[in-house]
Write an enzyme that holds these catalytic residues in place. Structure first.
Site, PDB file in Angstrom:
ATOM      1  N   ARG A   1     -10.775  10.189 -11.887  1.00  0.00           N
ATOM      2  CA  ARG A   1     -10.132  10.229 -10.558  1.00  0.00           C
ATOM      3  C   ARG A   1      -9.497   8.890 -10.204  1.00  0.00           C
ATOM      4  O   ARG A   1      -8.856   8.765  -9.145  1.00  0.00           O
ATOM      5  CB  ARG A   1     -11.175  10.587  -9.504  1.00  0.00           C
ATOM      6  N   LYS A   2      -9.674   7.879 -11.045  1.00  0.00           N
ATOM      7  CA  LYS A   2      -9.169   6.536 -10.715  1.00  0.00           C
ATOM      8  C   LYS A   2      -7.741   6.357 -11.232  1.00  0.00           C
ATOM      9  O   LYS A   2      -7.456   6.647 -12.394  1.00  0.00           O
ATOM     10  CB  LYS A   2     -10.080   5.468 -11.316  1.00  0.00           C
TER      11      LYS A   2
ATOM     12  N   ASP B   1       0.859  -1.199   0.000  1.00  0.00           N
ATOM     13  CA  ASP B   1       0.000   0.000   0.000  1.00  0.00           C
ATOM     14  C   ASP B   1       0.891   1.243   0.000  1.00  0.00           C
ATOM     15  O   ASP B   1       0.687   2.197  -0.761  1.00  0.00           O
ATOM     16  CB  ASP B   1      -0.898  -0.042   1.241  1.00  0.00           C
TER      17      ASP B   1
HETATM   18  C1  LIG Z   1      -3.109   8.254   3.732  1.00  0.00           C
HETATM   19  C2  LIG Z   1      -2.930   9.250   2.665  1.00  0.00           C
HETATM   20  C3  LIG Z   1      -1.608   9.855   2.618  1.00  0.00           C
HETATM   21  C4  LIG Z   1      -1.539  11.237   2.123  1.00  0.00           C
HETATM   22  C5  LIG Z   1      -2.245  11.422   0.832  1.00  0.00           C
HETATM   23  C6  LIG Z   1      -1.843  12.653   0.237  1.00  0.00           C
HETATM   24  C7  LIG Z   1      -1.212  12.676  -0.900  1.00  0.00           C
HETATM   25  C8  LIG Z   1      -0.990  11.459  -1.693  1.00  0.00           C
HETATM   26  C9  LIG Z   1       0.243  11.615  -2.442  1.00  0.00           C
HETATM   27  C10 LIG Z   1       1.386  11.176  -1.974  1.00  0.00           C
HETATM   28  C11 LIG Z   1       1.405  10.332  -0.802  1.00  0.00           C
HETATM   29  C12 LIG Z   1       2.643   9.600  -0.727  1.00  0.00           C
HETATM   30  C13 LIG Z   1       2.658   8.435  -0.146  1.00  0.00           C
HETATM   31  C14 LIG Z   1       1.381   7.800   0.300  1.00  0.00           C
HETATM   32  C15 LIG Z   1       1.725   6.454   0.752  1.00  0.00           C
HETATM   33  C16 LIG Z   1       0.836   5.577   1.108  1.00  0.00           C
HETATM   34  C17 LIG Z   1      -0.581   5.810   0.890  1.00  0.00           C
HETATM   35  C18 LIG Z   1      -1.473   4.971   1.766  1.00  0.00           C
HETATM   36  C19 LIG Z   1      -2.843   5.295   1.311  1.00  0.00           C
HETATM   37  C20 LIG Z   1      -3.890   4.776   2.179  1.00  0.00           C
HETATM   38  O1  LIG Z   1      -3.784   3.761   2.800  1.00  0.00           O
HETATM   39  S1  LIG Z   1      -5.321   5.688   2.244  1.00  0.00           S
HETATM   40  C21 LIG Z   1      -6.234   4.926   3.572  1.00  0.00           C
HETATM   41  C22 LIG Z   1      -7.164   3.836   3.139  1.00  0.00           C
HETATM   42  N1  LIG Z   1      -8.159   4.314   2.239  1.00  0.00           N
HETATM   43  C23 LIG Z   1      -9.220   4.995   2.639  1.00  0.00           C
HETATM   44  O2  LIG Z   1      -9.384   5.310   3.781  1.00  0.00           O
HETATM   45  C24 LIG Z   1     -10.238   5.344   1.559  1.00  0.00           C
HETATM   46  C25 LIG Z   1     -11.648   5.306   2.126  1.00  0.00           C
HETATM   47  N2  LIG Z   1     -12.591   5.457   1.033  1.00  0.00           N
HETATM   48  C26 LIG Z   1     -13.023   6.660   0.639  1.00  0.00           C
HETATM   49  O3  LIG Z   1     -12.720   7.689   1.219  1.00  0.00           O
HETATM   50  C27 LIG Z   1     -13.892   6.674  -0.576  1.00  0.00           C
HETATM   51  O4  LIG Z   1     -14.545   5.466  -0.773  1.00  0.00           O
HETATM   52  C28 LIG Z   1     -13.095   7.053  -1.868  1.00  0.00           C
HETATM   53  C29 LIG Z   1     -12.448   8.439  -1.709  1.00  0.00           C
HETATM   54  C30 LIG Z   1     -12.030   5.998  -2.179  1.00  0.00           C
HETATM   55  C31 LIG Z   1     -14.065   7.096  -3.046  1.00  0.00           C
HETATM   56  O5  LIG Z   1     -15.221   7.817  -2.659  1.00  0.00           O
HETATM   57  P1  LIG Z   1     -15.776   9.056  -3.499  1.00  0.00           P
HETATM   58  O6  LIG Z   1     -17.171   9.290  -3.002  1.00  0.00           O
HETATM   59  O7  LIG Z   1     -14.830  10.189  -3.475  1.00  0.00           O
HETATM   60  O8  LIG Z   1     -15.814   8.578  -4.989  1.00  0.00           O
HETATM   61  P2  LIG Z   1     -16.647   7.408  -5.694  1.00  0.00           P
HETATM   62  O9  LIG Z   1     -17.221   6.461  -4.706  1.00  0.00           O
HETATM   63  O10 LIG Z   1     -17.599   8.061  -6.655  1.00  0.00           O
HETATM   64  O11 LIG Z   1     -15.497   6.646  -6.504  1.00  0.00           O
HETATM   65  C32 LIG Z   1     -14.829   7.286  -7.594  1.00  0.00           C
HETATM   66  C33 LIG Z   1     -14.575   6.213  -8.640  1.00  0.00           C
HETATM   67  O12 LIG Z   1     -13.760   5.189  -8.048  1.00  0.00           O
HETATM   68  C34 LIG Z   1     -14.428   3.912  -8.064  1.00  0.00           C
HETATM   69  N3  LIG Z   1     -14.117   3.192  -6.811  1.00  0.00           N
HETATM   70  C35 LIG Z   1     -14.040   3.704  -5.577  1.00  0.00           C
HETATM   71  N4  LIG Z   1     -13.747   2.747  -4.705  1.00  0.00           N
HETATM   72  C36 LIG Z   1     -13.617   1.601  -5.424  1.00  0.00           C
HETATM   73  C37 LIG Z   1     -13.316   0.257  -5.085  1.00  0.00           C
HETATM   74  N5  LIG Z   1     -13.053  -0.100  -3.831  1.00  0.00           N
HETATM   75  N6  LIG Z   1     -13.261  -0.656  -6.071  1.00  0.00           N
HETATM   76  C38 LIG Z   1     -13.508  -0.308  -7.346  1.00  0.00           C
HETATM   77  N7  LIG Z   1     -13.791   0.963  -7.731  1.00  0.00           N
HETATM   78  C39 LIG Z   1     -13.868   1.881  -6.779  1.00  0.00           C
HETATM   79  C40 LIG Z   1     -15.903   4.263  -8.183  1.00  0.00           C
HETATM   80  O13 LIG Z   1     -16.622   3.199  -8.750  1.00  0.00           O
HETATM   81  C41 LIG Z   1     -15.870   5.501  -9.060  1.00  0.00           C
HETATM   82  O14 LIG Z   1     -15.652   5.078 -10.390  1.00  0.00           O
HETATM   83  P3  LIG Z   1     -16.445   5.769 -11.599  1.00  0.00           P
HETATM   84  O15 LIG Z   1     -16.029   7.227 -11.607  1.00  0.00           O
HETATM   85  O16 LIG Z   1     -15.988   5.055 -12.832  1.00  0.00           O
HETATM   86  O17 LIG Z   1     -17.884   5.593 -11.307  1.00  0.00           O
END
Ligand SMILES: CCCCC/C=C\C/C=C\C/C=C\C/C=C\CCCC(=O)SCCNC(=O)CCNC(=O)[C@H](O)C(C)(C)COP(=O)(O)OP(=O)(O)OC[C@H]1O[C@@H](n2cnc3c(N)ncnc32)[C@H](O)[C@@H]1OP(=O)(O)O
Length: 159
Positions: free
Chosen positions: A101-102, A55
């Site tokens: 956004r994906k 991850d």
């Molecule tokens: C922890 C973050 C770190 C800082 C981030 C900042 C910057 C990043 C850049 C650099 C960072 C550098 C290093 C980072 C290192 C490690 C990163 C670790 C990351 C993590 O560890 S992070 C924690 C775990 N993570 C969560 O805590 C997410 C919880 N979740 C949500 O917050 C929502 O669930 C969200 C936002 C994901 C979507 O929600 P939403 O409402 O914004 O958007 P929506 O549902 O419309 O999805 C839009 C399109 O994605 C498709 N889609 C969505 N989910 C899918 C799935 N599971 N399977 C298949 N398709 C999926 C839909 O089907 C639609 O597709 P379509 O547009 O084609 O219809």
């Protein structure tokens, strides 16, 4: 972007302390050394911790190559070979595609060296989010916390 309390790349004592570099052909390299603190079965890495390392490696790939905030939506791992304590996994990750956004990324981890045997493969879908994702669902001062620990001056944190 870097957050010093991140379990994957931060400075927390119990964390994974991973670092990444961008290599040739946009391949993002990271390493994860399995210690006794990462065991599942005696002498072997816990699969959940390996998933965590991937991850981190895949999230760093999104961060390094796209420079956009994103979170893991889906993470899939294939555990191909056991990973013993003391082993360093050499992880090579790639950006496979972007659709709206994906963001699709994948990686493989090799045992002991960059050309060692493949032990783990992973694929992930990251979803690009606005910074309000972090301030709404995490700490209200998340942006200050990111800013105060950022290592890269080029991060466009408030475009
Ligand atoms: C922890 C973050 C770190 C800082 C981030 C900042 C910057 C990043 C850049 C650099 C960072 C550098 C290093 C980072 C290192 C490690 C990163 C670790 C990351 C993590 O560890 S992070 C924690 C775990 N993570 C969560 O805590 C997410 C919880 N979740 C949500 O917050 C929502 O669930 C969200 C936002 C994901 C979507 O929600 P939403 O409402 O914004 O958007 P929506 O549902 O419309 O999805 C839009 C399109 O994605 C498709 N889609 C969505 N989910 C899918 C799935 N599971 N399977 C298949 N398709 C999926 C839909 O089907 C639609 O597709 P379509 O547009 O084609 O219809």
């Amino acid at each position: 972007m870097h957050y010093d309390q991140c379990f994957g790349c931060g400075d927390v004592e119990s964390g994974l302390h991973m670092r990444t570099t961008v290599g040739e052909h946009m391949v993002v390299h990271s390493r994860f050394t399995v210690t006794e603190a990462h065991q599942g079965a005696p002498g072997l890495a816990h699969g959940g911790l390996l998933a965590c390392a991937f991850d981190e490696a895949l999230g760093s790939t999104v961060g390094n190559l796209l420079r956009k905030p994103a979170v893991t939506g889906k993470l899939e791992t294939d555990f191909v070979r056991p990973v013993p304590v003391g082993t360093t996994l050499y992880i090579a990750a790639r950006l496979d595609g972007v659709a709206g956004r994906k963001i699709y990324v994948s990686a493989e981890g090799r045992l002991g060296s960059a050309d060692g045997q493949v032990a783990v493969r992973a694929r992930a879908l990251f979803v690009q989010v606005g910074f309000e994702h972090f301030t709404t669902h995490g700490y209200a001062d998340a942006l200050q916390r990111f800013r105060s620990t950022t290592r890269e001056s080029k991060w466009d944190i408030n475009p």
